[in-house]
Design a protein around this motif. Sequence first.
Motif, PDB file in Angstrom:
ATOM      1  N   GLY A   1      -5.868 -29.206  41.519  1.00 20.30           N
ATOM      2  CA  GLY A   1      -6.860 -30.207  41.923  1.00 20.30           C
ATOM      3  C   GLY A   1      -8.198 -29.986  41.251  1.00 20.30           C
ATOM      4  N   SER A   2      -8.604 -28.748  41.128  1.00 21.74           N
ATOM      5  CA  SER A   2      -9.874 -28.435  40.477  1.00 21.74           C
ATOM      6  C   SER A   2      -9.831 -28.789  38.997  1.00 21.74           C
ATOM      7  CB  SER A   2     -10.199 -26.947  40.646  1.00 21.74           C
ATOM      8  OG  SER A   2     -10.442 -26.629  41.995  1.00 21.74           O
ATOM      9  N   LEU A   3      -8.745 -28.423  38.330  1.00 19.22           N
ATOM     10  CA  LEU A   3      -8.603 -28.728  36.906  1.00 19.22           C
ATOM     11  C   LEU A   3      -8.667 -30.230  36.645  1.00 19.22           C
ATOM     12  CD1 LEU A   3      -5.698 -26.259  36.051  1.00 19.22           C
ATOM     13  CD2 LEU A   3      -8.021 -26.106  35.163  1.00 19.22           C
ATOM     14  N   LEU A   4      -8.065 -31.020  37.534  1.00 18.63           N
ATOM     15  CA  LEU A   4      -8.017 -32.465  37.331  1.00 18.63           C
ATOM     16  C   LEU A   4      -9.404 -33.100  37.376  1.00 18.63           C
ATOM     17  CD1 LEU A   4      -4.799 -33.362  39.363  1.00 18.63           C
ATOM     18  CD2 LEU A   4      -5.105 -33.484  36.872  1.00 18.63           C
ATOM     19  N   VAL A   5     -10.313 -32.524  38.143  1.00 23.32           N
ATOM     20  CA  VAL A   5     -11.678 -33.060  38.195  1.00 23.32           C
ATOM     21  C   VAL A   5     -12.348 -32.908  36.827  1.00 23.32           C
ATOM     22  CG1 VAL A   5     -13.957 -32.825  39.234  1.00 23.32           C
ATOM     23  CG2 VAL A   5     -11.914 -32.619  40.657  1.00 23.32           C
ATOM     24  N   GLY A   6     -12.267 -31.715  36.253  1.00 21.56           N
ATOM     25  CA  GLY A   6     -12.853 -31.503  34.934  1.00 21.56           C
ATOM     26  C   GLY A   6     -12.184 -32.332  33.868  1.00 21.56           C
ATOM     27  N   LEU A   7     -10.854 -32.434  33.963  1.00 26.19           N
ATOM     28  CA  LEU A   7     -10.108 -33.209  32.975  1.00 26.19           C
ATOM     29  C   LEU A   7     -10.488 -34.686  33.043  1.00 26.19           C
ATOM     30  CD1 LEU A   7      -7.973 -32.200  30.954  1.00 26.19           C
ATOM     31  CD2 LEU A   7      -6.221 -33.049  32.505  1.00 26.19           C
ATOM     32  N   GLY A   8     -10.732 -35.189  34.253  1.00 22.89           N
ATOM     33  CA  GLY A   8     -11.131 -36.584  34.397  1.00 22.89           C
ATOM     34  C   GLY A   8     -12.454 -36.878  33.714  1.00 22.89           C
ATOM     35  N   LEU A   9     -13.438 -35.995  33.907  1.00 22.76           N
ATOM     36  CA  LEU A   9     -14.731 -36.184  33.245  1.00 22.76           C
ATOM     37  C   LEU A   9     -14.573 -36.085  31.735  1.00 22.76           C
ATOM     38  CD1 LEU A   9     -17.810 -36.493  33.275  1.00 22.76           C
ATOM     39  CD2 LEU A   9     -17.963 -34.002  33.499  1.00 22.76           C
ATOM     40  N   ALA A  10     -13.813 -35.102  31.269  1.00 25.74           N
ATOM     41  CA  ALA A  10     -13.636 -34.905  29.829  1.00 25.74           C
ATOM     42  C   ALA A  10     -13.011 -36.129  29.170  1.00 25.74           C
ATOM     43  CB  ALA A  10     -12.779 -33.664  29.580  1.00 25.74           C
ATOM     44  N   LYS A  11     -11.974 -36.671  29.777  1.00 24.17           N
ATOM     45  CA  LYS A  11     -11.313 -37.843  29.198  1.00 24.17           C
ATOM     46  C   LYS A  11     -12.226 -39.068  29.231  1.00 24.17           C
ATOM     47  CE  LYS A  11      -6.478 -36.574  30.064  1.00 24.17           C
ATOM     48  NZ  LYS A  11      -5.213 -36.984  30.710  1.00 24.17           N
ATOM     49  N   GLY A  12     -12.954 -39.236  30.340  1.00 28.59           N
ATOM     50  CA  GLY A  12     -13.873 -40.371  30.423  1.00 28.59           C
ATOM     51  C   GLY A  12     -14.941 -40.324  29.348  1.00 28.59           C
ATOM     52  N   LEU A  13     -15.506 -39.137  29.104  1.00 30.98           N
ATOM     53  CA  LEU A  13     -16.520 -39.000  28.066  1.00 30.98           C
ATOM     54  C   LEU A  13     -15.920 -39.184  26.682  1.00 30.98           C
ATOM     55  CD1 LEU A  13     -18.546 -35.965  29.473  1.00 30.98           C
ATOM     56  CD2 LEU A  13     -19.331 -38.331  29.295  1.00 30.98           C
ATOM     57  N   ALA A  14     -14.729 -38.630  26.468  1.00 32.54           N
ATOM     58  CA  ALA A  14     -14.094 -38.765  25.155  1.00 32.54           C
ATOM     59  C   ALA A  14     -13.835 -40.225  24.815  1.00 32.54           C
ATOM     60  CB  ALA A  14     -12.784 -37.974  25.134  1.00 32.54           C
ATOM     61  N   ILE A  15     -13.411 -40.991  25.819  1.00 32.13           N
ATOM     62  CA  ILE A  15     -13.150 -42.419  25.578  1.00 32.13           C
ATOM     63  C   ILE A  15     -14.453 -43.188  25.372  1.00 32.13           C
ATOM     64  CG2 ILE A  15     -12.298 -44.538  26.656  1.00 32.13           C
ATOM     65  CD1 ILE A  15     -10.143 -42.794  28.028  1.00 32.13           C
ATOM     66  N   SER A  16     -15.419 -42.975  26.264  1.00 34.91           N
ATOM     67  CA  SER A  16     -16.658 -43.757  26.197  1.00 34.91           C
ATOM     68  C   SER A  16     -17.497 -43.430  24.970  1.00 34.91           C
ATOM     69  CB  SER A  16     -17.480 -43.535  27.475  1.00 34.91           C
ATOM     70  OG  SER A  16     -17.874 -42.185  27.585  1.00 34.91           O
ATOM     71  N   LEU A  17     -17.463 -42.167  24.535  1.00 35.97           N
ATOM     72  CA  LEU A  17     -18.254 -41.756  23.372  1.00 35.97           C
ATOM     73  C   LEU A  17     -17.451 -41.786  22.080  1.00 35.97           C
ATOM     74  CD1 LEU A  17     -20.059 -38.646  24.960  1.00 35.97           C
ATOM     75  CD2 LEU A  17     -21.045 -40.922  24.587  1.00 35.97           C
ATOM     76  N   ASP A  18     -16.138 -42.008  22.184  1.00 35.24           N
ATOM     77  CA  ASP A  18     -15.237 -41.978  21.023  1.00 35.24           C
ATOM     78  C   ASP A  18     -15.355 -40.638  20.296  1.00 35.24           C
ATOM     79  OD1 ASP A  18     -13.316 -42.816  19.242  1.00 35.24           O
ATOM     80  OD2 ASP A  18     -14.758 -43.803  17.917  1.00 35.24           O
ATOM     81  N   ARG A  19     -15.126 -39.571  21.055  1.00 30.08           N
ATOM     82  CA  ARG A  19     -15.232 -38.219  20.513  1.00 30.08           C
ATOM     83  C   ARG A  19     -13.900 -37.481  20.677  1.00 30.08           C
ATOM     84  NH1 ARG A  19     -19.172 -40.475  19.049  1.00 30.08           N
ATOM     85  NH2 ARG A  19     -21.352 -39.753  19.193  1.00 30.08           N
ATOM     86  N   PRO A  20     -13.611 -36.507  19.821  1.00 25.57           N
ATOM     87  CA  PRO A  20     -12.364 -35.745  19.952  1.00 25.57           C
ATOM     88  C   PRO A  20     -12.369 -34.877  21.205  1.00 25.57           C
ATOM     89  CG  PRO A  20     -13.768 -34.769  18.259  1.00 25.57           C
ATOM     90  CD  PRO A  20     -14.409 -36.077  18.652  1.00 25.57           C
ATOM     91  N   LEU A  21     -11.177 -34.710  21.763  1.00 28.74           N
ATOM     92  CA  LEU A  21     -10.988 -33.950  22.998  1.00 28.74           C
ATOM     93  C   LEU A  21     -10.032 -32.798  22.720  1.00 28.74           C
ATOM     94  CD1 LEU A  21     -11.016 -33.713  26.205  1.00 28.74           C
ATOM     95  CD2 LEU A  21      -9.017 -35.230  26.140  1.00 28.74           C
ATOM     96  N   VAL A  22     -10.317 -31.639  23.285  1.00 30.35           N
ATOM     97  CA  VAL A  22      -9.389 -30.518  23.168  1.00 30.35           C
ATOM     98  C   VAL A  22      -9.303 -29.792  24.509  1.00 30.35           C
ATOM     99  CG1 VAL A  22     -11.149 -28.884  22.320  1.00 30.35           C
ATOM    100  CG2 VAL A  22      -8.728 -28.479  21.818  1.00 30.35           C
ATOM    101  N   GLY A  23      -8.062 -29.504  24.928  1.00 33.75           N
ATOM    102  CA  GLY A  23      -7.836 -28.746  26.145  1.00 33.75           C
ATOM    103  C   GLY A  23      -7.738 -27.268  25.820  1.00 33.75           C
ATOM    104  N   ILE A  24      -8.418 -26.451  26.606  1.00 30.76           N
ATOM    105  CA  ILE A  24      -8.548 -25.025  26.310  1.00 30.76           C
ATOM    106  C   ILE A  24      -7.830 -24.182  27.364  1.00 30.76           C
ATOM    107  CG2 ILE A  24     -10.192 -23.122  26.046  1.00 30.76           C
ATOM    108  CD1 ILE A  24     -10.234 -25.127  23.742  1.00 30.76           C
ATOM    109  N   ASN A  25      -7.096 -23.184  26.884  1.00 36.00           N
ATOM    110  CA  ASN A  25      -6.497 -22.183  27.766  1.00 36.00           C
ATOM    111  C   ASN A  25      -7.628 -21.332  28.337  1.00 36.00           C
ATOM    112  OD1 ASN A  25      -5.333 -19.724  28.753  1.00 36.00           O
ATOM    113  ND2 ASN A  25      -3.511 -20.063  27.497  1.00 36.00           N
TER     114      ASN A  25
END
Length: 356
Positions: free
Chosen positions: A85-109
């Motif tokens: 649940g915690s990870l999904l909150v961060g992932l949601g913000l990251a994807k929203g920013l990547a789409i709105s700003l048209d920027r590359p996204l990378v998921g980190i271990n």
Amino acid sequence: MLCLGIETSCDETALALVRDKRLVGQKLASQERMHALFGGVVPELASREHLRVIGPLFDALLAETTTRAEEIEGIAVARGPGLLGSLLVGLGLAKGLAISLDRPLVGINHLVAHLLAPGLEQELDFPALGLVASGGHTQIGLLTSPFAVSWLGRTLDDAVGEAYDKTARMLNLPYPGGKTIDALAQFADPDTGLLPRPYVDNQNLDFSFSGLKTAVARIVADNPRLVAPVMEAEPDIPELAASRPGLAELCASLNWSIASTIRLKLRRAMARHPEVKALIAAGGVVANSCLRRELAATAEECGVRAVLPRMELCTDNAAMIAYAGSVYLEAGYAHGMDLDAVPRGKPLPDDFIRVS
């Protein structure tokens, strides 16, 4: 590259900006006081608190660093392991920013980010042996590069940080337990015969701290005077050590048992991988004074460089995510919008997309 890092894997909400592999700014909201009421992290409460504070934290980070969102060139987010649940909150913000700003996204271990974090302050030598010691993880890895990590050993039950937290609960000490136990340990010498070094009579590199927890439980049951009468958020450590005879010695002995166990496993790993040039250690438990001494001694004994990050980079933070993200993005590693969160206990897939 100006990279935004987002970290919400457990109970710290953190965002950071790294430019050209140097920290520009970071904002962090800790949930320590809230979870202290329960003696450990409550996943549902953690995810709700992430959701409440992550937006204002992002705005505050931009304001504090006088950065416009449009200036961000890449977005990195902790995808796991952690609380789903915690990870999904961060992932949601990251994807929203990547789409709105048209920027590359990378998921980190999250674990690899811990080991790469010292790169914010110094050059890292590869191949290196890495130790992650935290509330949820105790793992040894071989890093041949920032992009290639093979895990040699892991915790089979309780992670090292859990051993500290559960001991603190038995002794009526506040959460997180490691900090208070380490402070009490400074008032006594360890009794090296009091507690076992758990799960060392083997030839593997895995860890098991559940037996150590059991040994502590037996000592506490036989010596109830060790238990603090009242759990205080900020206990008076000298007074507590003086008023509870044997408490400081138990804490010092626990420190010794854990640190010497980890040292033994690391020496075993070093003997099997003589090619390594450095020992990198990270995670919240690496802030422990006894463990830091043992790690430095191990590196010196094995003839490699000890790489121990400063205290602020030991615990969960977004600077390490932003730094790892900048390294990966500049090397052409990214993810699509189908990026998934990976909870603790499941392996992270090698599903990067190579971009030019």
